[in-house]
Design a protein around this motif. Structure first.
Motif, PDB file in Angstrom:
ATOM      1  N   ARG A 211      13.094  10.098  12.051  1.00  0.00           N
ATOM      2  CA  ARG A 211      12.284   9.053  12.661  1.00  0.00           C
ATOM      3  C   ARG A 211      11.011   9.677  13.225  1.00  0.00           C
ATOM      4  O   ARG A 211      11.046  10.701  13.885  1.00  0.00           O
ATOM      5  N   GLY A 212       9.875   9.052  12.950  1.00  0.00           N
ATOM      6  CA  GLY A 212       8.600   9.500  13.487  1.00  0.00           C
ATOM      7  C   GLY A 212       8.138   8.559  14.585  1.00  0.00           C
ATOM      8  O   GLY A 212       8.894   7.705  15.055  1.00  0.00           O
ATOM      9  N   LYS A 213       6.883   8.694  14.979  1.00  0.00           N
ATOM     10  CA  LYS A 213       6.325   7.875  16.057  1.00  0.00           C
ATOM     11  C   LYS A 213       6.253   6.398  15.684  1.00  0.00           C
ATOM     12  O   LYS A 213       6.401   5.530  16.528  1.00  0.00           O
ATOM     13  N   THR A 214       5.987   6.131  14.406  1.00  0.00           N
ATOM     14  CA  THR A 214       5.771   4.738  13.995  1.00  0.00           C
ATOM     15  C   THR A 214       6.869   4.210  13.082  1.00  0.00           C
ATOM     16  O   THR A 214       6.704   3.171  12.453  1.00  0.00           O
ATOM     17  N   GLY A 215       7.980   4.931  12.981  1.00  0.00           N
ATOM     18  CA  GLY A 215       9.075   4.486  12.120  1.00  0.00           C
ATOM     19  C   GLY A 215       9.706   5.679  11.433  1.00  0.00           C
ATOM     20  O   GLY A 215       9.497   6.820  11.829  1.00  0.00           O
TER      21      GLY A 215
ATOM     22  N   THR B 201       0.857  -1.187   0.000  1.00  0.00           N
ATOM     23  CA  THR B 201       0.000   0.000   0.000  1.00  0.00           C
ATOM     24  C   THR B 201       0.891   1.234   0.000  1.00  0.00           C
ATOM     25  O   THR B 201       1.477   1.576   1.026  1.00  0.00           O
ATOM     26  N   ILE B 202       0.968   1.891  -1.146  1.00  0.00           N
ATOM     27  CA  ILE B 202       1.867   3.037  -1.306  1.00  0.00           C
ATOM     28  C   ILE B 202       1.485   4.162  -0.341  1.00  0.00           C
ATOM     29  O   ILE B 202       2.347   4.867   0.174  1.00  0.00           O
ATOM     30  N   GLY B 203       0.213   4.310  -0.066  1.00  0.00           N
ATOM     31  CA  GLY B 203      -0.258   5.360   0.828  1.00  0.00           C
ATOM     32  C   GLY B 203      -0.019   5.082   2.304  1.00  0.00           C
ATOM     33  O   GLY B 203      -0.288   5.932   3.145  1.00  0.00           O
ATOM     34  N   SER B 204       0.498   3.922   2.623  1.00  0.00           N
ATOM     35  CA  SER B 204       0.780   3.584   4.024  1.00  0.00           C
ATOM     36  C   SER B 204       2.216   3.978   4.371  1.00  0.00           C
ATOM     37  O   SER B 204       3.166   3.383   3.844  1.00  0.00           O
ATOM     38  N   PRO B 205       2.407   4.947   5.255  1.00  0.00           N
ATOM     39  CA  PRO B 205       3.769   5.349   5.624  1.00  0.00           C
ATOM     40  C   PRO B 205       4.600   4.187   6.182  1.00  0.00           C
ATOM     41  O   PRO B 205       5.796   4.089   5.893  1.00  0.00           O
ATOM     42  N   GLN B 206       3.947   3.307   6.944  1.00  0.00           N
ATOM     43  CA  GLN B 206       4.690   2.174   7.514  1.00  0.00           C
ATOM     44  C   GLN B 206       5.173   1.226   6.421  1.00  0.00           C
ATOM     45  O   GLN B 206       6.339   0.821   6.410  1.00  0.00           O
ATOM     46  N   GLN B 207       4.269   0.859   5.508  1.00  0.00           N
ATOM     47  CA  GLN B 207       4.655  -0.060   4.439  1.00  0.00           C
ATOM     48  C   GLN B 207       5.665   0.590   3.498  1.00  0.00           C
ATOM     49  O   GLN B 207       6.629  -0.051   3.072  1.00  0.00           O
TER      50      GLN B 207
END
Length: 186
Positions: free
Chosen positions: A131-135, A109-115
């Motif tokens: 680095r952000g909160k989730t990666g 999923t290109i729109g997913s920052p994590q992926q």
């Protein structure tokens, strides 16, 4: 209650003397005007402190009339043309998605920052900038900094532009068209 010739009747939409007004259906215009007056009184000294009195008088206030006129007039929108542009951009987004997946050698999923972060920083080993909160961050600023590290990055940036245009404007604006005059009044 007034009676006799000329007395107001409920059928004509007028209230008789002594009759209670109907319940309010919206904000009281007098109260809104009073609050605006109080707010303006509080903001005047702040404008003076910032040296913005001239900007307010010569730019901002004259624009109020122009903007109000634009709002009343509305903008004509060609919904069919917008739909055609939307379809064209949807095709571009699909092509970009296929290219991105091919470069990543997997679908995600290109729109997913994590992926996206997993693909860019773990799988492809691109520079990790923030680095952000989730990666690690994949925001526009980071992508612009790593644009030259891999051909996937400019494609992701373009995919974001195309999907943002489509979702924010091309698909949303037609919903605001007034069916009576075919215009958008904001």
């Amino acid at each position: 209650r007034a009676t006799g010739a000329g007395a107001d009747t409920p059928e004509d939409g007028q209230l008789s003397l002594g009759e209670e007004p109907p319940e309010e259906t919206g904000p009281d215009p007098a109260e809104i005007a009073r609050l605006a007056w109080e707010l303006a009184a509080r903001q005047r000294p702040k404008l003076a402190d910032l040296g913005l009195e001239r900007v307010m008088a010569e730019v901002e206030m004259p624009l109020v009339e122009v903007l109000a006129g634009m709002e009343r007039e509305g903008i004509k929108l060609d919904a069919k043309r917008l739909a055609a542009i939307s379809d064209e951009l949807a095709g571009q987004a699909e092509s970009l998605q296929a290219e991105i997946w091919a470069l990543a050698e997997e679908e995600f999923t290109i729109g997913s920052p994590q992926q996206l972060g997993e693909i860019l920083f773990t799988k492809l080993g691109l520079s990790r900038k923030r680095r952000g909160k989730t990666g690690f961050s994949t925001d526009a600023r980071v992508l612009s900094q790593i644009r030259d590290e891999h051909e996937i990055v400019p494609k992701i940036e373009r995919w974001r532009e195309v999907t943002k245009l489509t979702n924010t404007y091309l698909e949303a604006l037609p919903e605001y068209i007034d069916p009576e005059d075919g215009r958008i009044h904001t």
